[in-house]
Design an enzyme around this catalytic site. Structure first.
Site, short mmCIF file in Angstrom:
data_model
loop_
_atom_site.label_atom_id
_atom_site.label_comp_id
_atom_site.label_asym_id
_atom_site.label_seq_id
_atom_site.Cartn_x
_atom_site.Cartn_y
_atom_site.Cartn_z
N LYS A 294 -6.85 -13.49 8.61
CA LYS A 294 -7.00 -12.97 9.80
C LYS A 294 -7.35 -11.63 9.40
CE LYS A 294 -6.23 -10.43 12.90
NZ LYS A 294 -7.37 -9.41 13.29
N GLY B 75 -1.86 -2.94 6.96
CA GLY B 75 -2.20 -1.99 8.27
C GLY B 75 -1.29 -0.91 8.80
N THR C 106 2.19 -1.38 13.42
CA THR C 106 2.18 -2.86 13.50
C THR C 106 2.99 -3.39 12.59
OG1 THR C 106 -0.35 -2.05 13.66
CG2 THR C 106 -0.06 -4.42 13.45
N GLU D 240 2.06 -3.39 3.44
CA GLU D 240 1.55 -2.25 2.72
C GLU D 240 1.04 -1.34 3.91
OE1 GLU D 240 1.73 -1.76 -0.28
OE2 GLU D 240 1.78 -3.82 -1.25
N CYS E 129 -5.68 4.46 2.56
CA CYS E 129 -4.27 4.76 2.83
C CYS E 129 -3.75 5.61 1.85
CB CYS E 129 -3.60 3.20 2.67
SG CYS E 129 -3.73 2.51 1.03
N GLU F 113 -0.42 10.41 10.33
CA GLU F 113 -1.62 9.77 9.47
C GLU F 113 -3.04 10.04 10.39
OE1 GLU F 113 -1.87 5.56 8.63
OE2 GLU F 113 -2.61 6.15 6.70
P1 NAD Z 1 -3.58 -1.95 12.25
O1 NAD Z 1 -2.39 -2.12 11.76
O2 NAD Z 1 -4.37 -1.63 13.57
O3 NAD Z 1 -4.42 -3.79 12.00
C1 NAD Z 1 -4.20 -4.26 10.69
C2 NAD Z 1 -4.27 -5.67 10.86
O4 NAD Z 1 -3.19 -6.23 11.82
C3 NAD Z 1 -5.64 -6.13 11.82
O5 NAD Z 1 -6.23 -7.46 11.36
C4 NAD Z 1 -5.05 -6.45 13.28
O6 NAD Z 1 -5.93 -7.29 13.82
C5 NAD Z 1 -3.80 -6.79 12.93
N1 NAD Z 1 -2.87 -6.85 14.07
C6 NAD Z 1 -2.66 -5.99 14.93
N2 NAD Z 1 -1.71 -6.09 15.79
C7 NAD Z 1 -0.97 -7.18 15.19
C8 NAD Z 1 0.11 -7.83 15.72
N3 NAD Z 1 0.84 -7.63 16.75
N4 NAD Z 1 0.57 -9.37 14.97
C9 NAD Z 1 -0.28 -9.54 14.14
N5 NAD Z 1 -1.31 -8.82 13.42
C10 NAD Z 1 -1.92 -7.78 14.16
O7 NAD Z 1 -4.45 -1.40 10.91
P2 NAD Z 1 -5.87 -0.85 10.79
O8 NAD Z 1 -6.00 0.27 11.78
O9 NAD Z 1 -6.86 -1.97 10.80
O10 NAD Z 1 -5.74 -0.27 9.36
C11 NAD Z 1 -5.58 1.14 9.21
C12 NAD Z 1 -4.04 1.40 8.62
O11 NAD Z 1 -3.93 0.37 7.36
C13 NAD Z 1 -3.71 2.73 8.20
O12 NAD Z 1 -2.40 2.76 8.57
C14 NAD Z 1 -3.77 2.59 6.75
O13 NAD Z 1 -2.98 3.59 5.91
C15 NAD Z 1 -3.28 1.21 6.35
N6 NAD Z 1 -3.48 0.63 5.12
C16 NAD Z 1 -2.37 0.56 4.22
C17 NAD Z 1 -2.78 0.17 2.88
C18 NAD Z 1 -1.63 0.04 2.01
O14 NAD Z 1 -1.96 -0.74 0.93
N7 NAD Z 1 -0.38 0.56 1.97
C19 NAD Z 1 -3.91 -0.13 2.61
C20 NAD Z 1 -5.06 0.06 3.55
C21 NAD Z 1 -4.80 0.58 4.65
#
Ligand code: NAD
Length: 522
Positions: A191, A244, A248, A266, A300, A398
Site C-alpha cells: 500500500k 511513516g 501513524t 520505521e 527521516c 519533526e
Molecule cells: P504517514 O504516516 O502519514 O503515512 C505513511 C503511510 O501510512 C502511507 O502509505 C499512508 O497512507 C499510511 N497510513 C496512514 N494512516 C494509516 C492508518 N491508519 N493505517 C494504515 N496505514 C496508514 O507518513 P508520511 O507523511 O507518508 O511520511 C513521512 C514520515 O515518514 C516522516 O515522519 C518520516 O520521518 C517517516 N519516515 C521514516 C523513515 C524511517 O526509516 N525511519 C523513512 C522515511 C520516512
C-alpha cells in the site's frame, strides 16, 4: 531573507505520463470494486494530473486472498533460494536499465531533484541485488549435543506481508521492503503513499518481466485510513512493515494488537548533528548542509538540529547561513537543482507554518519563506534558524522540510543532553577529531544509527532503525531476513530417548522427577 540560488528552467512534463492508475491484484490491473478514485497532484503546478484507484476493504480483501493463494499453493515460497535470487537479480537489472525513466517519473510526482531521484532509483536496484545475494549465502544454525541430540533451525517464510510506505523517496523505500519480503519467499500486498503513487505502479510490469508469478506481488492504492487500515486489520496478514510518521505508527500498533502481528516500525526523526570545536569545520558545514537540505529535507534521517560548540558557534552560523543561501532551489527535473518542490500543498503548508513559528522561536539567518522567482508550487527556501532554545517547537518537532535549527553548547555533557532531549532517536551525526570523545558520545547518544565524521552513508548489511519514538525493531541485512521469516527449532534425539515415564511407580520417583525438571523448558 529569501535570497537563494535558483535553477530557472521551466516546469517539465514527462512523455507518456499515465492519467489513470489501477490496483494490481493477482497479476491483473484492476479498478477499485466501487470504481472510486482519488486525485494526484504534481508539486510544481499543484494541478491534478492523475486519478488513482482508491482502494478500500473490499480491494484489500481481494489482494490478500490472491497473495494467500500464491503463498499456500504457488511456487514462490517453495523455490530454491537460487531460483528466487535469479528473479531478484533480474528485477535489479531492469530497474538499473530504466533508472533515467524511473527518476523522471519519481521527480515529477514527488518534487525530488532529478539528480537525487536518479540516485534513489539506483539504490532501489541495489536493494534487490543485495537481498538476492544474501538469500543464497544465508546459513542457519545447527547445535549439536554430542551423542544425544541435534537441533537445527528450519527457517520459513511467514505468509502475506503487508507493506505500507511513505511518500519520501517512495520507490526506493518500497524496494527496501519488497526486496527482503520476496527474497525470503513471502507474498506481499503493498500500500504505497497516496501523495506519490506513480512510481509504485511500475513495479507490476517490472516484476512480470522478471518472472515473479501472479499473486506474489499485489498493489492496492488508496488512503491510509481506508486501504492501509484494512491491510493492518486483515486477519490473513501476519506481518506489517510500516514506514511513516510516529503518530501513524502508534495507531497501527494499536490496530494490529488484537491480531498479535509481527510489526516493523520505521518512524520519524529529529536527528542531531553535533559539531565540536576540534572538528574539520569546512567538512562539517558541507555535510550538515547536505544532511538537512538533500531530498528537500523530506528525509527521516535529516540532521535537522545542529548543535555547535560555543567557541566556533558564531563562525559556524555565519558560514552555514551563507552556504545555505547558495543552495540551488529549482524545478525538480533540472539537473542543477539541489532543493526541489515539496511533495504536496498540505505538506507545504505544514512546513511553512514551522517557518513562521521559527521566526518567533529563533534568529532567522537564511531563507524564511518562498524563494524569489517561484510564485507557485511547493517551493521553500532553505531556511536556517540560529540560537534555538531546546524547548522550542522547531527544536522538538519533526518538520520534514528544508528547515534547520542551530543551538550552541558549552560542554560534552550539555551537547549530549541536548542531543537526547527530544522524543525521537533515529540518527545522530558527530563531528570531532577526538577519538575518545567521538566513541563515548556515539555510545551514549540515544539514536539507532550514528555517523562519526560522516554523512549518512549506509552499508546495506548494517542494522537500520530508530529508538524511542523513531521506531521499533531493526531491518537491514540479515535482520530483514529475520523479520520476514519464522525460525522453527527442530530437535532430534540421537541417543536414548529422554523419556521420564509418568504414571508408573519408578524405582526412585524423586530422582526421576528431579532429572526431568532439569532438562525441560517451558
Ligand atoms: P504517514 O504516516 O502519514 O503515512 C505513511 C503511510 O501510512 C502511507 O502509505 C499512508 O497512507 C499510511 N497510513 C496512514 N494512516 C494509516 C492508518 N491508519 N493505517 C494504515 N496505514 C496508514 O507518513 P508520511 O507523511 O507518508 O511520511 C513521512 C514520515 O515518514 C516522516 O515522519 C518520516 O520521518 C517517516 N519516515 C521514516 C523513515 C524511517 O526509516 N525511519 C523513512 C522515511 C520516512
Amino acid at each position: 531573507m529569501t535570497d537563494t540560488s535558483i535553477a530557472t528552467t521551466a516546469g517539465h512534463v514527462p512523455a507518456d505520463l499515465p492519467t489513470r492508475i489501477q490496483h494490481y491484484i493477482d497479476g491483473q490491473f484492476v479498478d477499485s470494486t466501487d470504481g472510486e478514485t482519488f486525485d494526484v497532484l504534481d508539486p510544481v503546478s499543484n494541478e491534478t494530473y492523475l486519478q488513482a484507484a482508491a482502494g478500500k476493504k473490499a480491494d484489500i480483501d481481494l489482494a490478500v486472498a490472491a497473495a494467500k493463494r500464491a503463498f499456500d499453493d504457488g511456487p514462490w515460497p517453495r523455490m530454491l533460494p537460487r531460483q528466487r535470487s535469479r528473479v531478484l537479480h533480474k528485477i535489479a537489472d531492469i530497474v538499473e536499465s530504466r533508472d533515467a525513466r524511473l527518476a523522471e517519473l519519481e521527480s515529477f510526482d514527488s518534487g525530488l531533484p532529478i539528480s537525487q531521484a536518479l540516485g534513489q532509483a539506483r539504490r532501489a536496484a541495489e536493494n534487490f541485488r543485495f537481498f538476492a545475494d544474501l538469500i543464497v549465502a544465508h546459513a542457519d544454525d545447527t547445535y549439536k549435543v554430542p551423542g544425544r541430540q541435534i537441533n537445527y533451525v528450519n527457517r520459513k517464510p511467514i505468509g502475506v506481508a503487508g507493506l505500507i510506505t511513505p511518500w519520501n523517496t517512495p520507490f526506493m523505500l518500497e524496494s527496501w521492503k519488497l526486496g527482503p519480503a520476496l527474497a525470503t519467499g513471502n507474498t506481499v500486498v503493498l500500500k504505497p503513499a497516496e501523495f506519490t503513487p506513480l512510481s509504485a505502479s511500475l513495479w507490476a510490469g517490472i516484476f512480470e518481466e522478471a518472472g515473479v508469478p501472479a499473486g506474489v506481488f499485489n498493489l492496492v492504492n488508496g488512503l491510509g485510513e481506508a486501504a492501509g487500515d484494512a491491510l493492518v486489520k486483515h486477519p490473513d496478514v501476519p506481518l506489517i512493515s510500516f514506514t511513516g510518521e510516529s503518530s501513524t505508527g502508534q495507531l497501527i500498533f494499536g490496530n494490529a494488537a488484537p491480531y498479535l502481528k509481527g510489526l516493523s516500525m520505521e518512524l520519524g526523526g529529529k536527528s542531531p548533528a553535533v559539531v565540536f570545536a576540534d572538528a574539520d569545520l569546512e567538512t562539517a558545514i558541507n555535510a550538515t548542509v547536505f544532511g538537512v537540505f538533500s531530498l528537500n529535507g523530506e528525509r527521516c534521517t535529516a540532521g535537522s538540529r545542529i548543535l555547535v560548540e560555543r567557541s566556533v558557534y558564531d563562525e559556524f552560523v555565519e558560514r552555514y547561513a551563507a552556504q545555505a543561501s547558495r543552495v540551488v532551489v529549482g524545478y525538480p527535473h533540472d539537473p542543477a537543482t539541489e532543493v526541489g518542490a515539496l511533495v504536496h500543498p498540505e505538506h507545504y503548508e505544514k512546513v511553512m507554518s514551522y517557518v513562521e513559528l521559527g521566526k518567533t522561536e529563533g534568529r532567522l539567518v537564511a531563507g524564511g519563506g518562498r524563494p524569489d522567482g517561484f510564485s507557485t508550487g511547493n517551493f521553500v527556501a532553505p531556511t536556517v534558524f540560529a540560537d534555538v532554545a531546546p524547548d522550542a517547537r522547531i527544536f522538538q518537532e519533526e518538520i520534514f522540510g528544508p528547515v534547520v535549527a542551530i543551538t550552541p553548547f558549552d560542554t560534552d555533557e550539555e551537547a549530549l543532553a541536548l542531543a537526547n532531549g527530544v522524543k525521537y532517536g533515529l540518527a545522530a551525526y558527530v563531528w570531532t577529531n577526538d577519538l575518545k570523545r567521538a566513541h563515548n558520545f556515539a555510545q551514549a547518544v540515544e539514536a539507532g544509527m550514528v555517523w562519526l565524521n560522516s554523512n549518512n552513508v549506509r552499508d546495506l548489511r548494517t542494522p537500520f532503525g530508530g529508538v524511542k519514538a523513531s521506531g521499533l525493531g531493526h531491518e537491514g541485512g540479515y535482520r530483514s531476513i529475520d523479520f520476514y521469516t519464522d525460525q522453527q527449532a527442530v530437535h532430534i534425539t540421537l541417543g536414548e530417548v529422554h523419556n521420564p515415564t509418568f504414571g508408573k511407580v519408578p524405582a526412585s520417583p524423586r530422582e526421576e522427577i528431579a532429572e526431568a525438571a532439569e532438562s525441560e523448558d517451558g
